[in-house]
Scaffold this active site. Structure first.
Site, short mmCIF file in Angstrom:
data_model
loop_
_atom_site.label_atom_id
_atom_site.label_comp_id
_atom_site.label_asym_id
_atom_site.label_seq_id
_atom_site.Cartn_x
_atom_site.Cartn_y
_atom_site.Cartn_z
N ASP A 1 -8.29 -10.26 -12.01
CA ASP A 1 -7.80 -10.49 -10.66
C ASP A 1 -6.32 -10.98 -10.83
OD1 ASP A 1 -7.43 -11.98 -8.57
OD2 ASP A 1 -8.73 -13.63 -8.54
N GLU B 1 -14.35 0.34 6.23
CA GLU B 1 -13.87 1.74 6.42
C GLU B 1 -13.16 1.87 7.74
OE1 GLU B 1 -16.88 0.15 6.66
OE2 GLU B 1 -18.00 1.22 8.44
N LYS B 2 -12.27 2.74 7.64
CA LYS B 2 -11.21 3.10 8.84
C LYS B 2 -11.97 4.23 9.76
CE LYS B 2 -7.30 1.39 6.64
NZ LYS B 2 -5.70 1.58 6.54
N LYS C 1 2.52 -7.64 4.44
CA LYS C 1 3.21 -6.57 4.06
C LYS C 1 4.75 -6.94 3.99
CE LYS C 1 -0.23 -4.04 2.60
NZ LYS C 1 -0.52 -3.63 1.05
N LYS D 1 -20.83 8.40 10.84
CA LYS D 1 -21.68 8.35 11.75
C LYS D 1 -22.28 9.60 12.33
CE LYS D 1 -19.46 4.06 13.74
NZ LYS D 1 -18.57 3.72 14.86
N GLY E 1 -8.89 -3.57 4.63
CA GLY E 1 -9.83 -2.71 5.16
C GLY E 1 -9.33 -2.18 6.46
N TYR F 1 -2.45 -9.44 8.02
CA TYR F 1 -2.42 -8.19 7.14
C TYR F 1 -0.83 -7.59 7.23
CZ TYR F 1 -2.80 -3.54 5.10
OH TYR F 1 -2.81 -2.34 4.30
N ARG G 1 0.42 4.70 17.68
CA ARG G 1 1.00 4.51 16.70
C ARG G 1 1.45 5.82 16.06
NH1 ARG G 1 -1.12 0.57 12.37
NH2 ARG G 1 0.17 -0.85 13.55
N ARG H 1 -3.45 7.51 16.92
CA ARG H 1 -3.10 7.45 15.66
C ARG H 1 -2.43 8.61 15.07
NH1 ARG H 1 -3.70 2.95 17.32
NH2 ARG H 1 -4.65 1.07 16.17
P1 NAD Z 1 -8.78 -0.09 -1.11
O1 NAD Z 1 -9.33 -1.43 -0.67
O2 NAD Z 1 -9.75 0.96 -1.73
O3 NAD Z 1 -8.10 -0.41 -2.59
C1 NAD Z 1 -7.51 -1.73 -2.72
C2 NAD Z 1 -7.98 -2.23 -4.17
O4 NAD Z 1 -7.29 -3.65 -4.60
C3 NAD Z 1 -9.48 -2.48 -4.36
O5 NAD Z 1 -10.01 -1.55 -5.30
C4 NAD Z 1 -9.69 -3.88 -4.65
O6 NAD Z 1 -10.81 -4.31 -5.28
C5 NAD Z 1 -8.30 -4.16 -5.33
N1 NAD Z 1 -7.82 -5.78 -5.32
C6 NAD Z 1 -8.16 -6.51 -4.43
N2 NAD Z 1 -7.58 -7.74 -4.65
C7 NAD Z 1 -7.43 -7.55 -6.08
C8 NAD Z 1 -7.16 -8.59 -6.93
N3 NAD Z 1 -6.66 -9.91 -6.58
N4 NAD Z 1 -6.73 -8.13 -8.21
C9 NAD Z 1 -7.10 -6.86 -8.55
N5 NAD Z 1 -7.22 -5.69 -7.72
C10 NAD Z 1 -7.43 -6.27 -6.44
O7 NAD Z 1 -7.72 0.35 -0.35
P2 NAD Z 1 -6.68 1.54 -0.34
O8 NAD Z 1 -6.75 2.26 1.12
O9 NAD Z 1 -6.64 2.32 -1.49
O10 NAD Z 1 -5.38 0.78 -0.33
C11 NAD Z 1 -4.23 0.97 -1.40
C12 NAD Z 1 -3.03 0.10 -0.81
O11 NAD Z 1 -2.44 0.93 0.06
C13 NAD Z 1 -3.41 -1.32 -0.27
O12 NAD Z 1 -2.24 -1.96 -0.50
C14 NAD Z 1 -3.25 -0.93 1.18
O13 NAD Z 1 -2.82 -2.11 1.82
C15 NAD Z 1 -2.13 0.01 1.38
N6 NAD Z 1 -2.49 0.76 2.46
C16 NAD Z 1 -3.53 1.47 2.46
C17 NAD Z 1 -3.80 2.13 3.83
C18 NAD Z 1 -4.98 3.29 4.26
O14 NAD Z 1 -4.97 3.79 5.29
N7 NAD Z 1 -5.63 3.38 3.22
C19 NAD Z 1 -2.81 2.24 4.86
C20 NAD Z 1 -1.67 1.37 4.70
C21 NAD Z 1 -1.35 0.71 3.79
#
Ligand code: NAD
Length: 327
Positions: free
Chosen positions: A54, A191-192, A153, A200, A79, A149, A286, A222
């Site tokens: 963690d 999910e996004k 960031k 779906k 998410g 969120y 966006r 988007r």
């Molecule tokens: P994801 O949720 O699939 O992956 C994030 C991972 O972080 C998860 O597996 C989760 O278990 C892990 N995590 C959360 N809290 C934790 C903790 N305390 N210790 C250890 N692990 C922890 O999301 P993603 O889509 O792979 O996103 C990766 C990064 O990119 C994130 O920082 C997200 O904010 C950023 N991001 C993603 C998107 C997108 O469209 N997917 C867009 C903008 C930014």
């Protein structure tokens, strides 16, 4: 002298799993760290030091970065809009991950540190129309990001900057714009839009009920970046000399209705659409302005939405069918 270990925080997640694969392909020694138990990781790669920790805890961060040359921080509680609009405190708590990873990384003399920021740092008043002016990096200020969120960031981006300026710690930051692809979340509430729509449509085809619920009027716009572009861009930004946050996103703008059109075409199916007008929607429009990334890296994401969605649809199709066959 450092052992050459590259750490991917969030390695059990969607983007992290792909990044680990890419680094392994490059012959790197990789340590993947995630809070989830290993059986919940989207991808588990052989030959990788996979650890469940963690990273909100500083001691866990110390263990994670021990002997590391480079650290990619992709760990966050996140998410789609349905999650981030209803879990602002959880999103803000990710500040502990980045802060403690920076502290531990500096202590351990890590050479280079990457932070995954987001287009959610941009001021809401610049995203009120579907007919968007693409967001330039400077548009993050004056600051009024996405509540919860986006504030986390933006704060964490600044923490990276101050570690760099005050402590000489090398940090790089990318602002991801909607990433999609295989081996990610497609159900369960986090999910996004691209994955949700693919799922779906697959389920509608499977059940014979060709109805789909679309969040909002579907005219919100988007851009969506395919995962391989995200990984290429992340590597390029990490390896570059660019210290300021850079947009990493596709500039192919679509409405959500157009996204549904594309998935319908891939599936060979027409759906009856119900628009949920009170669903969580986020900003009205966006897009990513890619002037800076083109200028600095002579590169920008290039996989078309059609091509990326075909691959994503096929993967979600197989996952949904495998689950249906198992029950
Ligand atoms: P994801 O949720 O699939 O992956 C994030 C991972 O972080 C998860 O597996 C989760 O278990 C892990 N995590 C959360 N809290 C934790 C903790 N305390 N210790 C250890 N692990 C922890 O999301 P993603 O889509 O792979 O996103 C990766 C990064 O990119 C994130 O920082 C997200 O904010 C950023 N991001 C993603 C998107 C997108 O469209 N997917 C867009 C903008 C930014």
């Amino acid at each position: 002298m450092h052992e050459d270990v590259t750490v991917v925080a969030g390695g059990g997640g969607f983007i992290g799993g792909h990044l680990v694969a890419h680094l392994v392909d490059q012959g790197r020694r990789v340590r993947a760290v995630d809070r989830k138990p290993l059986n919940e990781w989207y991808q588990v790669h052989g030959g990788v030091d996979n650890r469940t920790l963690d990273l909100q805890q500083v001691e866990a961060c110390r263990q994670a970065v021990d002997g590391a040359g480079e650290v990619y921080n992709l760990a966050a509680d996140m998410g789609g809009m349905g999650f981030i609009e209803n879990n602002k405190a959880l999103c803000m708590l990710s500040v502990l991950i980045n802060t403690n990873l920076l502290l531990a990384g500096r202590e351990a003399d890590v050479n280079r540190y990457f932070f995954a920021s987001s287009a959610c740092v941009y001021a809401a008043d610049k995203q009120v129309s579907t007919d968007v002016t693409a967001l330039r990096e400077q548009d993050a200020y004056p600051a009024m990001p996405e509540d919860g969120y986006g504030w986390e960031k933006l704060f964490s981006e600044r923490m990276c900057r101050h570690f760099r300026e005050d402590f000489g710690f090398t940090t790089r930051v990318a602002r991801y714009h909607n990433v999609y692809g295989e081996h990610g979340t497609f159900d369960g509430g986090r999910e996004k839009a691209p994955a949700a729509i693919c799922r779906k449509v697959v389920q509608a085809k499977l059940s014979g009920h060709h109805d789909i619920e679309v969040w909002g009027d579907g005219e919100q716009t988007r851009s969506f970046m395919y995962i391989s572009d995200c990984i290429d861009g992340t590597s390029k930004i990490m390896d570059s000399d660019i210290t300021e946050p850079l947009n990493l996103g596709s500039s192919e703008l679509v409405s959500i209705n157009q996204l549904v059109d594309i998935v319908e075409e891939i599936a060979g199916l027409k759906m009856k659409r119900t628009h949920l007008l009170d669903a969580p929607l986020g900003v009205r429009g966006r897009n990513s302005d890619n002037t800076l990334i083109r200028k600095y890296l002579d590169w920008e994401p290039s996989v078309s939405l059609q091509e990326g969605l075909e691959r994503t649809y096929r993967w979600i199709h197989d996952e949904v069918h495998a689950t249906a066959a198992a029950v």
